[in-house]
Structure formats: C-alpha cells, structure tokens
Write a protein that holds these residues in place. Structure first.
Motif, PDB file in Angstrom:
ATOM      1  N   ASP A 146       1.120  -1.194  -0.151  1.00 34.17           N
ATOM      2  CA  ASP A 146      -0.027  -0.270  -0.032  1.00 34.17           C
ATOM      3  C   ASP A 146       0.963   1.240   0.716  1.00 34.17           C
ATOM      4  O   ASP A 146       0.223   2.067  -0.916  1.00 34.17           O
ATOM      5  N   HIS A 150       0.854   4.407  -3.207  1.00 32.73           N
ATOM      6  CA  HIS A 150       1.016   5.585  -2.343  1.00 32.73           C
ATOM      7  C   HIS A 150       2.442   6.550  -2.870  1.00 32.73           C
ATOM      8  O   HIS A 150       1.469   8.255  -3.090  1.00 32.73           O
ATOM      9  N   ALA A 217      -4.551   7.499  -4.320  1.00 29.44           N
ATOM     10  CA  ALA A 217      -4.174   6.030  -3.094  1.00 29.44           C
ATOM     11  C   ALA A 217      -2.814   6.931  -2.433  1.00 29.44           C
ATOM     12  O   ALA A 217      -2.343   7.416  -1.652  1.00 29.44           O
ATOM     13  N   ALA A 219      -2.278   8.002   1.597  1.00 26.52           N
ATOM     14  CA  ALA A 219      -1.364   7.288   2.701  1.00 26.52           C
ATOM     15  C   ALA A 219      -2.167   6.043   3.472  1.00 26.52           C
ATOM     16  O   ALA A 219      -3.184   6.928   4.221  1.00 26.52           O
ATOM     17  N   HIS A 226      -9.682  13.246   2.390  1.00 27.47           N
ATOM     18  CA  HIS A 226      -8.553  12.947   0.853  1.00 27.47           C
ATOM     19  C   HIS A 226      -9.418  13.857   0.258  1.00 27.47           C
ATOM     20  O   HIS A 226      -9.219  14.221  -1.065  1.00 27.47           O
TER      21      HIS A 226
END
Length: 258
Positions: A146, A150, A217, A219, A226
């Motif tokens: 992930d 990001h 994407a 954090a 977001h």
C-alpha cells in the motif's frame, strides 16, 4: 526525437536552477528522516493510554508538501527561462518543427521530476521506517504494498504538475507569472475553496491538482479527509489537467512568434 530529447536533457541539467530544485528535494528528504526521528522520540515519551489515540503524519510527509512546489518551479523554468534569455530562437532555428522541441522539453522535465520524486519518496519512507522500527505508531506505517502504491502516485502527480506548469509557461511566457499562477492553484485556491458553502467547498477542494494524489491512493492508515472523488475520477481529472495544459501550451508555442 532522440536527438531533441538528448539536447533538452543536456540543457536542463546544465542550468543552476535545476540543481537548486533537486537540492531542495534532497533537503526535504533529509527532513523526512528528522521527522521520523522526532516521531520515534515522541512515541517513546507517550504514556500507554495516549498511544492508543496518537496520530502522526507518515515519514514522507515533508516531501508530499514540498514536491508539488518544486514541480511548479521546474515546469515553469524549463521553457520560460529560454524566452527570458532569447535562447528559444536558437532552439527553433535548430529544430524548426516546433512540436518536436516542445514535446522533448515536456518529456524531459516530466521524466526527471518523476524520477527525483520517486527516488526521494522511497528513500524518505524506507529510512523513516528504519528509524521508527517496530514501534506501532498509528497512521505512520502501513503495509509495504500500500505504501509503494501511495508513493508511486505521489511521484506521478508530481510529474503531472510539472507538465501542467510547463504548458502554462508556454502560454504565459513569463517565469514570474507562471510560478505565481502555479502557487495560486496549489496553495491559494484550495484554501479559498474551503470558505465556500457545503457541499461546494469539498467538491472544489477535491478537484484541485495538488489534492488528487490522496484521492487516488492515500497514505495507508491516514485518518485525514482526502476528498470526494473516486480513484478513477481523480486519475481522469489529473490526466485532463495535463492534457489541456499541454494542448494549450503546444498551440501557443507553435502559433506565436518567438
């Protein structure tokens, strides 16, 4: 086209402004390490009951804030500096098919900004994880996969902002005006959007170029807001911004006198 790319690469790496931009990127990479060291010391000093609710920004946060600014500066200077010095006439005399140098300049600027962003983000994130170690700090660390996605999108968004500013510079032909306009889009307009009534505040804020990476994407583990766009919508909007800016810049570069 290969010769044009090589020429633009040589020109861009030879000017002091490029070294200053990447020196700034290196400085903020070091700040990532300093931030991670602070997080580790802060976490060690917290009582157990506070650790369950403590929140910190991830290791790459200093770069996430500074890279778009560096992208604006590099994107602006790539072309407007030649207009200011008159070197654009020499470039066009050597390559009269104007789309060739325009595409070469955009490609080189976008590629080196992407590479610098990706390398610095990866270095800051990996070093930060090593500094914090096995401390289970919420929102600071996440699964490696992930985190990698990001960081990749942060780098791609940085490259896109470079291209957007490059296209804007071809239209404005002024370094000061281009950098100022880029800063307004990155810093001023998002703040003004927050003053609008609901739901337009969140919608317009979410559509700003500097806020798209977190919606594509975010954090891992981040608890911040977001935006309202889906990842697909954010990617489409980012591509649209770059395409429109480059299209307008190409039209201006090919149609107007040098």
């Amino acid at each position: 086209m290969i010769d044009a790319l090589a020429a633009e690469w040589y020109k861009l790496r030879s000017v002091r402004s490029t070294a200053a931009v990447f020196g700034t990127v290196a400085l903020f990479t070091l700040l990532c390490l300093l931030w991670s060291w602070f997080v580790a010391r802060y976490w060690d000093g917290l009582p157990a009951e506070r650790k369950a609710t403590a929140r910190t920004a991830p290791a790459e946060q200093p770069l996430a804030v500074s890279l778009p600014v560096c992208a604006v500066v590099l994107g602006a200077l790539t072309l407007t500096s030649e207009y200011g010095s008159g070197m654009v006439r020499t470039t066009l005399a050597a390559m009269p098919r104007r789309l060739t140098p325009f595409a070469a300049k955009a490609g080189v600027a976008g590629a080196i900004m992407f590479a610098a962003a990706l390398v610095s983000l990866a270095a800051g994130s990996v070093a930060g994880d090593a500094i914090v170690g096995d401390r289970a700090v919420p929102t600071f660390q996440g699964p490696a996969g992930d985190v990698a996605v990001h960081l990749l999108w942060l780098a791609l968004t940085t490259a896109a902002i470079t291209l957007i500013t490059f296209g804007l510079g071809a239209v404005l032909r002024s370094t000061a005006a281009t950098i100022a306009s880029g800063m307004v889009v990155l810093m001023v307009l998002p703040a003004l959007a927050r003053l609008l009534p609901f739901p337009w505040d969140e919608r317009i804020w979410s559509a700003m170029p500097g806020n798209l990476a977190g919606q594509i994407a975010g954090a891992p583990g981040s608890s911040g807001v977001h935006g309202v766009l889906s990842p697909t919508g954010a990617v489409a909007l980012l591509v649209t911004y770059a395409a429109v800016a480059l299209g307008a810049g190409a039209y201006s570069f090919t149609r107007r006198d040098a």
